[in-house]
Design an enzyme around this catalytic site. Structure first.
Site, short mmCIF file in Angstrom:
data_model
loop_
_atom_site.label_atom_id
_atom_site.label_comp_id
_atom_site.label_asym_id
_atom_site.label_seq_id
_atom_site.Cartn_x
_atom_site.Cartn_y
_atom_site.Cartn_z
N HIS A 41 0.82 -1.20 0.00
CA HIS A 41 0.00 0.00 0.00
C HIS A 41 0.86 1.26 0.00
O HIS A 41 0.53 2.24 -0.66
CB HIS A 41 -0.90 -0.04 1.24
CG HIS A 41 -1.98 0.99 1.24
ND1 HIS A 41 -3.12 0.86 0.51
CD2 HIS A 41 -2.08 2.18 1.89
CE1 HIS A 41 -3.89 1.91 0.70
NE2 HIS A 41 -3.29 2.73 1.54
N HIS A 87 -10.39 3.00 -1.41
CA HIS A 87 -10.51 2.65 0.00
C HIS A 87 -11.32 1.37 0.09
O HIS A 87 -12.37 1.30 0.73
CB HIS A 87 -11.16 3.79 0.80
CG HIS A 87 -10.39 4.12 2.04
ND1 HIS A 87 -10.97 4.47 3.22
CD2 HIS A 87 -9.05 4.13 2.27
CE1 HIS A 87 -10.02 4.70 4.13
NE2 HIS A 87 -8.86 4.50 3.58
#
Lengths: 724, 227
Positions: A41, A87
């Site tokens: 990430h 998200h």
């Protein structure tokens, strides 16, 4: 030790590599920091070498990838700053907060650069409507996005939502935000001047979202719900105050740079700002404002929302603090910029961590993961459309398509978003693009988000090209000139060779189209590990594109505006472009075939023709999901003006009506001759297919339905799924 | 006309109103909620948004702001006060207007264009447009107006109902009611007729470019010299 390494999401090899470059054993806190910063990430270790293929430069580009967001020149001394971010993982675990904080995060990425956000869009994917979680997820996600954006007073002006079994256990939430500022007022996430104070501003730190970045870099299994504590909790009211306070400090030139404490919180913001400025920082953790008692690891890794790390100008500390105090927010000087390219962390007077930024950021592991063409592709491309029975009643099929999850009206979703706040929304949701007026310059920007995952599944390379082309075409249809794009690349597990192949090919497709269309990628985001129990989602690259209209008044609506006008088709209306189509999916429940062939050259020509003939085009809409019959109906509904159409069918009627050929635009005009001349000059096919008239969609010998019936079908999906 | 626009923490339509008033020829100024004195102005507008994050109740905290005392006095002097959306909620909370605004009947935020009928009321600035149908957007989660029967009878008798949700054909019926408001009430004024609260956003429809100009009919007065 093995356990400790694993708990931080690192592999044994990565640990060995760390020892080699750090030249010593890390302390537990240092290992926590490395674990977060080396997560997929945060460091893009699997994707970086592939993302290099994307074109990032152009005359219009002011800031490309690597900053908090990208910036393009929109003329008159102004820039548009934009980015899209995913998200996904948090929005499955806790849909309301996951989606809300996704919106919060992307907003901060924009205003951290000195731009006031002026519009948002989103791209959503949910599982099959019949899956037991889908209702709960869509309700939570939509309320989450709405409550956050509405409270901030930023209009949500467009988006797209698809449903497919492939997302049953991994729904996607991609949020796009764009802001405007003067070119000379851009701020960067850089810590450059030695001795400048490092100030913590915004909410207090709590123990929410700890190791969120690590969570987002792992696949789900049966225990996904247990990860709820890794999801952050959003507070849009605080964010609104933070927005105003940050813009005020930048307006008064009190700061050198700032960055959102997003994924990996204080850790990533301090390391990345230092790395960009080629400096280091001293941080005194005892000074960090806390909501509750936290240990040092928690302080460094908390992903509590609505916080910023600000590097102020030396001597301006007081002024900065006063502004934040006025807005009722915490602000503390927690450190300073130092020359040594190292983050030194202190607690109770002791140095407890000293990590070179080079080791943590630049030297983060990079992988060239193995790729393999997925085996399912051996059969999908050979599908024979003639094996499907030809429908008898085309009215019924069209209504069925309009009551399908893909083509139904998304009003239920977008009416929960404030799309008219800001007094700039010229075209809101339900059009090809969102169009936002820029008060400062009299221009307007056109914004769209697109990506057809079924095309990408059937051919990732073509899917990548088509996503860019569709965005480009949407901006063309609205009368805009495309400038640049941001991408949000949602894929499965990169350690799976077939997924990695899909990723590589899709990026190559995006790169090729972006290059030839001169719409460079100025920002973006990769979301891997969208996988549950070893099943990955469809490869889902989403493109957000921004275009400019020199005069706001020059926009083109996507729906019929007058009766009695000629309806023309520009481009090649190819038949049997049914691979990955909405027709195959929602009528026959098949995802088969070859996706529609792109035609980048024609896209460019269409842009030229529409720009040239702007004055005589009263409306324009492209052929997209569902095909030409669907597009014509969509153009009719808004103003209740129907169409009388005639086609010459040389094959099965459904092969034409529900085909999804690329690079085709439907327009209406009062001056067809002039458009014909322009099209012939560009060597683009043009065909007259009928006139706007009445309040029915009439296609000779096949379809004859009242617009009311179509409207009712379009409403029916959400009425059934989520009744009031 | 000089128009003061009150800014609370969380107000987010202040800039929109500022722009519209300027467009209509008025002179807008911002008033920070901690100001005790609003200065020399002719009209005060409380804009939409989420003052204090809607904590406690919508408008429930804003009513304790310093500026609200001043606004009360300002209204007592007979000067004009308008609350739009969250501003309406604040005026109800602070007792300057009757009634309350509850959660919409479907419990969700609603953003859409609606029609309102301009009623015959004591509110001066709608005198010339009584009976007209205006198209304006609403954007709120708490716009469901309610008051007790006695209050409602009073509102009717005193001409305090200024706007009612209606159909394009000016029918006031359930199908035209977006949020469950009592008798389709979209806006009310005080007995004296100088304080107005309304849920729709007139400031968003003052330009053809934005899809309508009906908001001008409500706000046009700001361009005049002195009311």
């Amino acid at each position: 030790m093995k356990k400790e390494i694993e708990a931080r999401g690192l592999s044994e090899e990565e640990y060995k590599y760390l020892l080699k470059i750090l030249k010593r054993e890390p302390s537990p806190l240092e290992l926590d920091i490395i674990g977060a910063m080396w997560s997929e990430h945060c460091c893009y270790k699997s994707s970086k070498h592939i993302l290099k293929k994307l074109p990032t430069e152009g005359k219009q580009v002011i800031i490309g990838p690597g900053e908090n967001a990208g910036a393009v020149n929109i003329g008159n001394g102004y820039v548009a700053i934009f980015k899209m971010e995913s998200h996904n993982h948090p929005s499955f675990i806790e849909p309301y907060q996951g989606a809300a904080t996704g919106v919060g995060g992307i907003l901060r990425d924009i205003f951290t650069m000195g731009a006031r956000p002026i519009a948002m869009l989103n791209s959503l994917r949910f599982g099959h409507p019949n899956d037991k979680k889908t209702k709960y997820l869509i309700d939570g996600v939509v309320r989450g996005i709405g409550d956050y954006g509405n409270c901030m007073g930023i209009p949500t002006v467009g988006g797209e939502t698809y449903f497919d079994e492939s997302y049953n256990k991994n729904n996607l939430v991609n949020a796009f935000c764009i802001g405007i500022t003067k070119r000379k007022n851009i701020f960067l996430g850089k810590a450059k001047t030695i001795g400048n104070p490092v100030i913590y501003v915004g909410s207090k730190t709590g123990c929410d979202g700890i190791q969120g970045a690590v969570m987002a870099s792992q696949s789900f299994d049966k225990k996904a719900e247990e990860k709820r504590p890794t999801v952050q909790v959003g507070d849009p009211f605080t964010e609104k105050l933070l927005l105003e306070a940050c813009l005020e400090t930048m307006d008064k030139k009190l700061v050198e740079g700032m960055q959102d404490m997003g994924a990996a919180g204080l850790t990533s913001s301090s390391f990345e700002m230092s790395d960009r400025g080629k400096r280091g920082m001293k941080l005194y953790l005892d000074r960090v404002p806390l909501r509750e008692k936290l240990n040092l690891k928690e302080i460094m890794l908390s992903e509590s929302q609505e916080r910023m790390l600000v590097v102020a100008k030396k001597g301006k500390e007081k002024d900065v603090m006063n502004i934040f105090k006025k807005w009722g927010l915490d602000a503390e000087v927690i450190g300073e910029v130092i020359k040594e390219r190292c983050i030194k962390i202190y607690s109770e007077g002791n140095e407890i961590c000293s990590l070179p930024t080079k080791v943590v950021v630049e030297k983060a592991p990079k992988y060239k993961r193995k790729t393999k063409k997925p085996s399912y592709l051996k059969t999908t491309g050979k599908f024979n459309y003639n094996s499907l029975p030809e429908p008898k009643d085309y009215n019924e099929i069209l209504l069925k398509l309009f009551s399908s999850p893909d083509l139904c009206s998304k009003k239920w979703i977008y009416e929960q978003y404030d799309f008219s706040v800001g007094t700039n929304t010229i075209l809101g949701p339900g059009s090809d693009c969102g169009i936002i007026r820029i008060k400062e310059t009299g221009e307007a920007i056109a914004i769209t988000v697109d990506g057809n995952m079924r095309y990408t599944y059937l051919n990732p390379f073509i899917g990548g090209i088509n996503a860019v082309c569709e965005s480009y075409r949407n901006i063309t249809c609205c009368g805009g000139k495309p400038l640049a794009l941001t991408d949000c690349l949602n894929f499965g597990n990169p350690e799976n060779k077939e997924v990695m192949w899909q990723f590589k090919k899709a990026v190559e497709g995006i790169a090729q189209a972006a290059k030839s269309l001169n719409t460079p990628a100025v920002s973006g985001n990769v979301s891997f590990y969208n996988e549950t129990n070893k099943t990955s989602i469809y490869p889902t690259p989403i493109i957000g594109m921004v275009g400019i209209l020199e005069k706001a008044e020059d926009y083109i609506p996507s729906f019929f505006t007058n009766e009695g006008e000629d309806i023309l088709i520009l481009g090649n209306l190819k038949q049997e472009e049914l691979g990955g189509s909405a027709y195959l999916k929602w009528i026959y429940n098949k995802v088969e075939g070859k996706p529609p062939q792109p035609n980048i050259n024609t896209e460019k020509k269409l842009q030229k023709i529409i720009t040239k003939c702007r004055d005589i085009i009263s409306c324009a809409h492209d052929i997209s999901d569902g095909g030409i019959a669907v597009s014509l109906a969509e153009m009719s509904i808004k103003n209740n003006i129907g169409a009388h159409i005639k086609f010459y069918f040389s094959k099965r009627k459904d092969f034409l009506l529900f085909s999804e050929p690329q690079a085709v635009i439907i327009i209406t005009t009062k001056d067809k001759e002039k458009i014909k001349i322009a099209a012939e000059k560009e060597n683009v096919n043009i065909a007259e297919i009928g006139k706007t008239q009445g309040n029915r969609l009439y296609i000779e010998n096949v379809i004859d339905i009242s617009l009311k019936e179509i409207e009712q079908a379009r409403k029916s999906f959400f009425e059934k799924l989520l009744p009031d | 006309m000089k128009v003061g626009i009150v800014v609370f923490p969380g107000t987010n339509c202040d800039r929109d109103i500022f722009w519209s008033i300027k467009t209509l020829g008025g002179t807008p100024v911002y008033i920070w909620h901690e100001q005790e004195d609003a200065g020399d102005i002719d009209c005060i507008i409380l804009p939409g948004g989420f003052s204090y994050g809607d904590y406690l109740r919508v408008g429930g905290l804003a009513k304790f702001s310093k500026i609200m005392d001043r606004i009360g006095l300002f209204a007592d002097e007979g000067k004009f006060v308008i609350g739009i959306c969250n501003g309406f909620q604040i005026l109800c909370e602070s007792g300057l207007l009757p009634g309350v605004l509850m959660r919409n009947i479907n419990m969700r935020f609603i953003c859409r264009d609606i029609f309102v009928k301009v009623e015959r009321s004591g509110y001066v600035f709608t005198k010339n447009i009584e009976g007209k149908i205006l198209k304006m957007p609403i954007a709120h989660k708490e716009g469901n107006f309610w008051c007790n029967n006695e209050t409602y009878e009073g509102l009717k008798k005193n001409g305090q109902i200024v706007f009612s949700y209606c159909t394009l054909d000016s029918e006031i019926k359930d199908a035209a009611n977006p949020n469950g408001s009592l008798h389709n009430i979209a806006g009310v004024c005080n007995i004296r007729g100088n304080v107005l609260g309304m849920m729709p956003h007139p400031e968003r429809v003052c330009e053809e470019l934005l899809g309508g100009v009906d908001g001008r009919q409500v706000l046009d007065f700001v361009g005049r010299e002195n009311g």
